[in-house]
Enzyme design. Structure first.
Site, PDB file in Angstrom:
ATOM      1  N   ARG A  48       3.509  41.304 110.650  1.00 28.95           N
ATOM      2  CA  ARG A  48       4.182  40.379 109.749  1.00 28.95           C
ATOM      3  C   ARG A  48       3.669  38.949 109.906  1.00 28.95           C
ATOM      4  NH1 ARG A  48       8.997  37.632 110.270  1.00 28.95           N
ATOM      5  NH2 ARG A  48       9.626  38.860 112.090  1.00 28.95           N
ATOM      6  N   TYR A 102       0.197  32.924  83.712  1.00 33.70           N
ATOM      7  CA  TYR A 102       0.520  34.342  83.723  1.00 33.70           C
ATOM      8  C   TYR A 102       2.028  34.546  83.575  1.00 33.70           C
ATOM      9  CZ  TYR A 102       1.611  38.766  86.095  1.00 33.70           C
ATOM     10  OH  TYR A 102       2.140  39.984  86.440  1.00 33.70           O
ATOM     11  N   ASP A 174      -4.614  28.914  90.478  1.00 34.88           N
ATOM     12  CA  ASP A 174      -4.788  30.372  90.470  1.00 34.88           C
ATOM     13  C   ASP A 174      -6.193  30.650  89.940  1.00 34.88           C
ATOM     14  OD1 ASP A 174      -4.885  33.089  89.835  1.00 34.88           O
ATOM     15  OD2 ASP A 174      -2.817  33.162  89.130  1.00 34.88           O
ATOM     16  N   LYS A 199      -6.892  42.374  91.500  1.00 31.84           N
ATOM     17  CA  LYS A 199      -7.814  42.349  90.366  1.00 31.84           C
ATOM     18  C   LYS A 199      -9.267  42.411  90.855  1.00 31.84           C
ATOM     19  CE  LYS A 199      -4.031  41.658  87.911  1.00 31.84           C
ATOM     20  NZ  LYS A 199      -2.987  41.300  88.879  1.00 31.84           N
TER      21      LYS A 199
END
Length: 380
Positions: A48, A102, A174, A199
């Protein structure tokens, strides 16, 4: 040769790789453990915390690609974006969003931002005077996309990063649509770069992951946020992402060439009303793309002359692209973004996505086969 001086294709293959390789293996191994022994005074190795061997190996490769000091990977692109915003915004803080974004980011910056007490202003991607007008004492960050999703615009990124730097604001971009093969925002002065690594960075539609890169200090702040909220990347997914990155430059170059060819074909077709692709000389942001980008990306958008009905028929007629909402993979994909926004009015207002807009993600198929497919679909 150091990672910093290697060219992109070499970075994709060799960045972050230990020399000599561990155990003699040319392929970095997967360390599936969630906890690792540490020396007194050292941070414990814990999944984590994003500091296990496979995670740190991936982070080194990701940072080198963007030309950054550090990187942290997350379980999805939205996890990366959310982690950055949660790191730099508190209740009452304000962020300027330059240009369209987005849909998922739009929902986060509208519905969720209101619940969290963030103040958000959507502004033009091209107008520094507007940014100055909407600036507040509580403004803490500016946010943009290198190529906007899904309208395929390139904002005045150089001015935006300078605007933020002069005012002590965090600048966040982004870079999913470009990838570091096409554009490296840190070179233009941006503080933090996010990706949906689901992606093109992975490129094979079989991993969900996100990325944040930047200075060691800023990335450490983001890492502490991800440690708290827990969107860590599984070692097996990290391994697959690192493996996908090794072919990144080859894939993106082919995707760019295919997107350029399809955009040129569609822009000259009587049944297509408009095409948005930065590689076309008629695109309003063509000059910016040529100045800052090494290529024009794998994504284009267009509107058929026949409107919504023609868009839906065309998508059904195409044989090679899959009708699917993602992007950046080896397979070409096609989608109508407004259809995916139904029931999410909060994010449609700032983006203004037309109902008949079609988004095409170029894969690595043979260029002539893609052109032949569009020809038969349009003729049909």
């Amino acid at each position: 040769m150091s990672d910093a001086h290697a060219r992109m294709a070499t970075r994709a293959v060799h960045a972050g790789e230990p020399r000599p390789p561990r155990g003699g293996s040319v392929v970095f191994p997967i360390y599936p453990g969630t906890v690792f022994e540490s020396e007194p005074g050292e941070d414990a190795g814990y999944l984590r915390y994003a500091n296990t061997p496979t995670q740190e190996y991936l982070h080194g490769k990701l940072a080198a690609l963007e030309g950054a000091e550090a990187a942290v990977a997350t379980s999805s692109g939205m996890a990366a974006i959310a982690a950055v915003l949660h790191t730099f915004l508190a209740a009452g803080d304000h962020v300027i969003v330059a240009g369209s974004v987005y849909g998922g980011t739009g929902v986060l910056l509208t519905e969720q931002a209101e619940r969290l007490g963030w103040r958000v202003t959507f502004a033009s991607a091209d107008d520094p005077a507007e940014w100055a007008r909407v600036l507040r004492p509580e403004t803490k960050a500016v946010y943009a996309e290198s190529i906007t999703n899904p309208l395929i615009r390139v904002g005045d990124l150089a001015s935006l990063s300078g605007f933020a730097r002069e005012r002590g604001l965090a600048s966040i971009v982004d870079n999913t649509f470009c990838t570091p093969v096409v554009f490296r925002p840190h070179e233009l002065g941006f503080d933090l770069v996010c990706h949906s690594a689901t992606k093109a960075l992975n490129g094979h539609a079989d991993v969900s992951a996100g990325v944040v890169t930047g200075s060691a200090d800023l990335v450490e702040r983001v890492r502490r946020t991800t440690t708290l909220y827990g969107p860590c990347l599984d070692p097996h997914a990290a391994y697959l992402l690192a493996r996908g990155i090794k072919t990144l430059e080859l894939r993106v170059r082919r995707q760019n060439a295919n997107a350029q060819a399809v955009a040129e074909y569609l822009s000259g077709h009587e049944q297509i009303a408009a095409v948005a692709y930065p590689g076309l000389p008629g695109h309003p942001d063509h000059a910016r793309a040529r100045a800052w980008f090494d290529g024009s990306g794998s994504m284009l958008a267009f509107r058929p002359a026949g409107g919504l009905e023609a868009a839906e028929v065309l998508i059904k007629q195409l044989r090679l692209p899959y009708a699917a909402p993602s992007l950046g993979g080896v397979e070409s994909l096609i989608a109508r973004p407004a259809a995916g926004n139904r029931g999410r009015d909060a994010d449609r207002a700032p983006t203004g996505v037309p109902e008949d807009l079609v988004r095409f993600s170029a894969g690595i198929e043979d260029t002539e086969d893609l052109l032949d497919d569009f020809a038969q679909a349009l003729d049909g």
